[in-house]
Design a protein around this motif. Structure first.
Motif, PDB file in Angstrom:
ATOM      1  N   LEU A 118       0.885  -1.144   0.027  1.00  0.00           N
ATOM      2  CA  LEU A 118       0.034   0.012   0.145  1.00  0.00           C
ATOM      3  C   LEU A 118       0.986   1.411  -0.009  1.00  0.00           C
ATOM      4  CD1 LEU A 118      -2.850  -1.025   2.607  1.00  0.00           C
ATOM      5  CD2 LEU A 118      -2.958  -1.186   0.259  1.00  0.00           C
ATOM      6  N   ALA A 119       2.146   1.037   0.011  1.00  0.00           N
ATOM      7  CA  ALA A 119       2.896   2.369   0.210  1.00  0.00           C
ATOM      8  C   ALA A 119       3.088   3.288  -0.914  1.00  0.00           C
ATOM      9  CB  ALA A 119       4.522   1.719   0.451  1.00  0.00           C
ATOM     10  N   ALA A 120       2.386   2.841  -2.167  1.00  0.00           N
ATOM     11  CA  ALA A 120       2.278   3.687  -3.211  1.00  0.00           C
ATOM     12  C   ALA A 120       0.915   4.297  -3.296  1.00  0.00           C
ATOM     13  CB  ALA A 120       2.767   3.085  -4.583  1.00  0.00           C
ATOM     14  N   ARG A 121       0.101   4.044  -2.376  1.00  0.00           N
ATOM     15  CA  ARG A 121      -1.197   4.652  -2.438  1.00  0.00           C
ATOM     16  C   ARG A 121      -1.340   5.811  -1.521  1.00  0.00           C
ATOM     17  NH1 ARG A 121      -3.845  -0.593  -3.527  1.00  0.00           N
ATOM     18  NH2 ARG A 121      -5.834   0.092  -3.375  1.00  0.00           N
ATOM     19  N   PRO A 122      -1.394   6.918  -2.338  1.00  0.00           N
ATOM     20  CA  PRO A 122      -1.461   8.073  -1.500  1.00  0.00           C
ATOM     21  C   PRO A 122      -2.531   8.196  -0.182  1.00  0.00           C
ATOM     22  CG  PRO A 122      -1.605   8.657  -3.509  1.00  0.00           C
ATOM     23  CD  PRO A 122      -1.823   7.236  -3.390  1.00  0.00           C
ATOM     24  N   HIS A 123      -3.605   7.524  -0.448  1.00  0.00           N
ATOM     25  CA  HIS A 123      -4.794   7.467   0.941  1.00  0.00           C
ATOM     26  C   HIS A 123      -4.276   6.375   1.973  1.00  0.00           C
ATOM     27  CE1 HIS A 123      -8.028   9.984  -0.534  1.00  0.00           C
ATOM     28  NE2 HIS A 123      -8.128   9.428  -1.745  1.00  0.00           N
ATOM     29  N   ALA A 124      -3.156   5.823   1.807  1.00  0.00           N
ATOM     30  CA  ALA A 124      -2.670   5.018   2.661  1.00  0.00           C
ATOM     31  C   ALA A 124      -1.737   5.971   3.748  1.00  0.00           C
ATOM     32  CB  ALA A 124      -1.832   3.776   2.409  1.00  0.00           C
ATOM     33  N   TRP A 125      -1.432   6.848   3.441  1.00  0.00           N
ATOM     34  CA  TRP A 125      -0.538   7.917   4.241  1.00  0.00           C
ATOM     35  C   TRP A 125      -1.268   8.616   4.950  1.00  0.00           C
ATOM     36  CZ3 TRP A 125       4.688   8.337   3.475  1.00  0.00           C
ATOM     37  CH2 TRP A 125       5.355   7.597   2.608  1.00  0.00           C
ATOM     38  N   PRO A 126      -0.698   9.259   6.273  1.00  0.00           N
ATOM     39  CA  PRO A 126      -1.387  10.010   7.345  1.00  0.00           C
ATOM     40  C   PRO A 126      -1.714  11.427   6.345  1.00  0.00           C
ATOM     41  CG  PRO A 126       0.533   9.268   8.261  1.00  0.00           C
ATOM     42  CD  PRO A 126       0.600   8.747   6.851  1.00  0.00           C
ATOM     43  N   LYS A 127      -3.026  12.044   6.830  1.00  0.00           N
ATOM     44  CA  LYS A 127      -3.320  13.152   6.218  1.00  0.00           C
ATOM     45  C   LYS A 127      -3.213  14.147   7.160  1.00  0.00           C
ATOM     46  CE  LYS A 127      -6.679  11.630   2.925  1.00  0.00           C
ATOM     47  NZ  LYS A 127      -6.259  10.040   2.645  1.00  0.00           N
ATOM     48  N   LEU A 128      -2.235  15.092   6.724  1.00  0.00           N
ATOM     49  CA  LEU A 128      -2.038  16.331   7.731  1.00  0.00           C
ATOM     50  C   LEU A 128      -3.061  17.195   7.880  1.00  0.00           C
ATOM     51  CD1 LEU A 128       0.269  18.055   9.190  1.00  0.00           C
ATOM     52  CD2 LEU A 128       1.055  18.996   6.649  1.00  0.00           C
ATOM     53  N   TRP A 129      -3.072  18.036   8.962  1.00  0.00           N
ATOM     54  CA  TRP A 129      -4.404  18.910   9.285  1.00  0.00           C
ATOM     55  C   TRP A 129      -4.638  19.851   8.026  1.00  0.00           C
ATOM     56  CZ3 TRP A 129      -3.633  24.298   8.722  1.00  0.00           C
ATOM     57  CH2 TRP A 129      -2.394  24.707   8.724  1.00  0.00           C
ATOM     58  N   LYS A 130      -3.622  20.379   7.210  1.00  0.00           N
ATOM     59  CA  LYS A 130      -4.130  21.237   6.212  1.00  0.00           C
ATOM     60  C   LYS A 130      -4.381  20.481   4.783  1.00  0.00           C
ATOM     61  CE  LYS A 130       0.735  22.586   4.984  1.00  0.00           C
ATOM     62  NZ  LYS A 130       1.524  23.620   4.748  1.00  0.00           N
ATOM     63  N   HIS A 131      -4.539  19.075   5.024  1.00  0.00           N
ATOM     64  CA  HIS A 131      -5.231  18.424   3.820  1.00  0.00           C
ATOM     65  C   HIS A 131      -6.495  18.884   3.546  1.00  0.00           C
ATOM     66  CE1 HIS A 131      -5.883  14.768   1.097  1.00  0.00           C
ATOM     67  NE2 HIS A 131      -7.112  15.037   1.529  1.00  0.00           N
ATOM     68  N   HIS A 132      -6.952  19.745   2.481  1.00  0.00           N
ATOM     69  CA  HIS A 132      -8.335  20.313   2.229  1.00  0.00           C
ATOM     70  C   HIS A 132      -8.989  19.566   1.221  1.00  0.00           C
ATOM     71  CE1 HIS A 132      -6.511  23.983   4.415  1.00  0.00           C
ATOM     72  NE2 HIS A 132      -7.202  23.058   5.371  1.00  0.00           N
ATOM     73  N   ALA A 133      -8.390  18.458   0.529  1.00  0.00           N
ATOM     74  CA  ALA A 133      -9.113  18.118  -0.929  1.00  0.00           C
ATOM     75  C   ALA A 133     -10.608  17.288  -0.166  1.00  0.00           C
ATOM     76  CB  ALA A 133      -8.183  16.789  -1.242  1.00  0.00           C
ATOM     77  N   ALA A 134     -10.909  17.201   0.890  1.00  0.00           N
ATOM     78  CA  ALA A 134     -12.152  16.440   1.463  1.00  0.00           C
ATOM     79  C   ALA A 134     -13.164  17.510   1.371  1.00  0.00           C
ATOM     80  CB  ALA A 134     -12.032  15.680   2.598  1.00  0.00           C
ATOM     81  N   GLN A 135     -13.222  18.546   0.724  1.00  0.00           N
ATOM     82  CA  GLN A 135     -14.181  19.673   0.769  1.00  0.00           C
ATOM     83  C   GLN A 135     -15.494  19.085   0.343  1.00  0.00           C
ATOM     84  OE1 GLN A 135     -13.922  22.891   2.561  1.00  0.00           O
ATOM     85  NE2 GLN A 135     -15.957  22.716   2.468  1.00  0.00           N
ATOM     86  N   PRO A 136     -15.483  18.368  -0.920  1.00  0.00           N
ATOM     87  CA  PRO A 136     -16.813  17.946  -1.447  1.00  0.00           C
ATOM     88  C   PRO A 136     -17.453  17.008  -0.262  1.00  0.00           C
ATOM     89  CG  PRO A 136     -15.077  17.833  -2.989  1.00  0.00           C
ATOM     90  CD  PRO A 136     -14.362  18.306  -1.829  1.00  0.00           C
ATOM     91  N   GLN A 137     -16.658  16.528   0.277  1.00  0.00           N
ATOM     92  CA  GLN A 137     -17.206  15.195   1.357  1.00  0.00           C
ATOM     93  C   GLN A 137     -17.725  16.077   2.466  1.00  0.00           C
ATOM     94  OE1 GLN A 137     -14.188  14.717  -0.348  1.00  0.00           O
ATOM     95  NE2 GLN A 137     -15.054  12.761  -1.357  1.00  0.00           N
ATOM     96  N   ALA A 138     -16.912  17.082   2.976  1.00  0.00           N
ATOM     97  CA  ALA A 138     -17.556  17.845   4.109  1.00  0.00           C
ATOM     98  C   ALA A 138     -18.670  18.598   3.663  1.00  0.00           C
ATOM     99  CB  ALA A 138     -16.570  19.070   4.536  1.00  0.00           C
ATOM    100  N   ASP A 139     -18.886  19.029   2.538  1.00  0.00           N
ATOM    101  CA  ASP A 139     -20.240  19.904   2.262  1.00  0.00           C
ATOM    102  C   ASP A 139     -21.331  18.838   2.168  1.00  0.00           C
ATOM    103  OD1 ASP A 139     -18.795  22.115   1.451  1.00  0.00           O
ATOM    104  OD2 ASP A 139     -18.608  21.647  -0.752  1.00  0.00           O
ATOM    105  N   ARG A 140     -21.005  17.561   1.871  1.00  0.00           N
ATOM    106  CA  ARG A 140     -22.386  16.615   1.716  1.00  0.00           C
ATOM    107  C   ARG A 140     -22.522  16.337   3.139  1.00  0.00           C
ATOM    108  NH1 ARG A 140     -19.426  12.279  -1.194  1.00  0.00           N
ATOM    109  NH2 ARG A 140     -21.243  10.923  -0.306  1.00  0.00           N
ATOM    110  N   ILE A 141     -21.569  16.120   4.078  1.00  0.00           N
ATOM    111  CA  ILE A 141     -21.823  15.706   5.447  1.00  0.00           C
ATOM    112  C   ILE A 141     -22.571  16.797   6.112  1.00  0.00           C
ATOM    113  CG2 ILE A 141     -20.546  15.880   7.792  1.00  0.00           C
ATOM    114  CD1 ILE A 141     -18.316  14.391   6.433  1.00  0.00           C
ATOM    115  N   ASN A 142     -22.378  18.061   5.940  1.00  0.00           N
ATOM    116  CA  ASN A 142     -23.072  19.337   6.330  1.00  0.00           C
ATOM    117  C   ASN A 142     -24.407  19.458   5.888  1.00  0.00           C
ATOM    118  OD1 ASN A 142     -20.827  20.200   8.058  1.00  0.00           O
ATOM    119  ND2 ASN A 142     -19.995  21.179   6.196  1.00  0.00           N
ATOM    120  N   ALA A 143     -24.622  19.075   4.634  1.00  0.00           N
ATOM    121  CA  ALA A 143     -25.928  19.445   3.922  1.00  0.00           C
ATOM    122  C   ALA A 143     -26.908  18.364   4.434  1.00  0.00           C
ATOM    123  CB  ALA A 143     -25.824  19.233   2.451  1.00  0.00           C
TER     124      ALA A 143
END
Length: 554
Positions: A118-143
């Motif tokens: 899994l080492a070559a899979r980006p989603h297997a790595w820790p996501k730093l606090w300022k990883h902001h690429a999940a905004q679409p998911q956050a929008d759906r969570i909120n809505a």
């Protein structure tokens, strides 16, 4: 504290965005006997995944778990040696971390990024606090939460951030379901590092409450999660673990961690904590009405209140989240020092760099000297501090920075000044929102690396129209962790007592100048107008630009 503890020391370890810092502090009075820093080999991973040529998408930010272990291997022994302290004098160790920095692991705590397959899979790595690429998911969570009337949503000011556990977890499920399925645990780095130290899995009430939507003894229901995505119904299974109070003992140092650090096996390890929240202890601000702004690459604002109220756009209000027995409120700005660094890195002409070097100054110091010579408003500029999106009070990381008033005569130091002022205006929005929502703010306390810039701090006092107390330790989070270590080891009965004995502050170090404060009121009114226009529906231009950039592959 007992007399036998007078020679005792505690160790605080602060895991930041780019490095880890260690402080060895006297348990009796908080004197910092020595400190050490270890810079992460991989830093913040924002461009390419280590060991591959794969370019990360826009708004991604990852970290390497072994960089965190290296802090234990290198900085702790270095600090002990510098302090001339033997392991026998160390009664406890405590850690703090950026949040929400979160990672997927196996059931035994092995990061998925360290599995060969899994080492070559980006989603297997820790996501730093300022990883902001999940905004679409956050929008759906909120809505969906708003549509269903989920009661926990109001505890977060009406919006969950893309930085937090649920948005990032949902992004993993939807973009790499195999990694999601392999993750037995979805765990904050604040808890994972404690697991590494004592071999015991624990979860702290702070990150669970602020970043993991844990309120009133429960998390979001599986029905709600399944409505977001059927495969997400089991997400809480990856999070659920008994929570421990701040200042509690997590366990004893394991043999492996003792070998890394040079400490004695069995030394008390405290429950994990967040860098901002633990700083309240070092700043002697663990009581109600004392707002602590931890000012660095970003700024986090934390304050205790005696009563529960719900303020719009806050990062959360959590019972016992900062100090046991009180309601802890959190807000924040996603970019502050990062904004100034971006400007000096990308927009300062060569002659300025050369002049700064000739005068023996950093570019920041040179621009500060030039900017400080201007009158308030002389530059004719107002900026919005959204280069990393807006954490509070808009909770929207698809927003971006704005500078209004540029002319052909505008100089770099004027833009620099406008950016500094913008971050102060953003803090004022947060303070006013809290006060208007019924959270008393009796004292504004500042901590963090930006305190070194005295002109910047005076600007904040003028903009806020408030005196500013400052934390006099340069290692506020690490000292705060050492204070929690002393409590966990039993040297003090509670965090309040330890904070009073070991904390370090200068009260009212900066006071507002009335004439400058009056002038800033006029600029702030323009900032507020732009803030609401671009952030609250007057114009959708910034969101459209974000979409266009994503579609263009940036």
């Amino acid at each position: 504290m007992t007399g036998s503890d007078t020679d005792a020391v505690a160790i605080g370890i602060d895991f930041g965005t780019l490095s880890g810092r260690v402080v060895v502090a006297s348990v009796a009075d908080g004197r910092e006997l020595a400190s050490a820093e270890h810079v992460y080999r991989h830093g913040a991973i924002e461009e390419r995944l280590p060991g591959t040529d794969e370019r990360l998408p826009r708004s991604w930010a990852l970290q390497s778990p072994d960089d965190w272990r290296d802090v234990l291997r290198h900085a702790v022994p270095e600090a002990l040696a510098a302090a001339g302290v033997s392991a026998d004098r160390v009664i406890g160790v405590a850690t703090d971390f950026t949040a929400c920095t979160v990672l997927p692991t196996t059931a035994d705590g092995t990061p998925l990024s360290e599995l060969d397959e899994l080492a070559a899979r980006p989603h297997a790595w820790p996501k730093l606090w300022k990883h902001h690429a999940a905004q679409p998911q956050a929008d759906r969570i909120n809505a969906l939460a708003a549509e269903r009337g989920e009661t926990w949503l109001s505890r977060y000011g009406g919006k969950i951030s893309s930085e937090w556990e649920f948005a990032k977890g949902l992004q993993v499920l939807e973009e790499d379901p195999e990694v999601y399925a392999r993750a037995d645990r979805w765990i904050e780095a604040a808890d994972w590092i404690v697991w590494q130290l004592c071999g015991e899995e624990t979860r702290n009430v702070c990150t669970a409450g602020y970043k993991g939507i844990y309120q009133d003894g429960k998390r979001p229901s599986s029905d709600y999660l399944a409505a977001l995505n059927p495969g997400f119904a089991d997400f809480c299974d990856k999070l659920d673990f008994p929570l421990s109070a701040l200042g509690d003992r997590a366990g004893g140092l394991s043999a492996e961690a003792a070998a890394w650090t040079g400490l004695n096996e069995g030394t008390t390890v405290a429950i994990g904590n967040v860098d901002a929240h633990v700083t309240a202890a070092s700043a002697k601000a663990v009581g109600p009405g004392q707002l602590v702004a931890i000012m660095g690459t970003s700024t986090c604002h934390v304050v205790n209140g005696e009563q529960l109220t719900e303020a719009p756009g806050m990062c959360g209000v959590v019972r016992d989240g900062i100090t046991p027995g009180l309601w802890g409120y959190e807000a924040g700005q996603s970019g502050v020092g990062d904004i100034f660094a971006w400007f000096t890195r990308t927009a300062v002409p060569g002659e300025y760099v050369a002049e700064a070097a000739e005068r023996g100054l950093s570019v920041h110091e040179y621009l500060t000297d030039l900017a400080a010579g201007q009158a308030v408003g002389e530059h004719g500029l107002v900026a919005l501090d959204w280069q990393s999106g807006n954490r509070s009070v808009l909770v929207d990381h698809d927003l971006s920075g704005v500078i209004v008033g540029l002319t052909l005569a505008t100089r770099p130091e004027e833009i620099y000044r406008a950016l500094v002022e913008a971050t102060a205006f953003g803090t004022r929005v947060i303070v006013e929102t809290l006060v208007e929502s019924g959270v008393p703010i009796d004292e504004f306390v500042a901590a963090g690396g930006l305190l070194k810039n005295k002109w910047l701090m005076q600007t904040y006092a003028d903009v806020l129209r408030r005196p500013i107390t400052v934390l006099t330790s340069e290692q506020g989070p690490a000292l705060g962790s050492a204070i929690h270590a002393a409590v966990a080891a039993g040297a003090y009965p509670d965090i309040q007592a330890a904070s009073e004995a070991m904390g370090k502050v200068e009260r009212a170090a900066y006071t507002p100048d009335e004439a400058r404060a009056d002038a800033y009121d006029e600029l702030y009114a323009i900032y507020a107008e732009l803030h609401d226009h671009f952030g609250r529906g007057g114009s959708d231009a910034l969101h459209k630009l974000h979409r266009i950039a994503n579609e263009a592959g940036r």
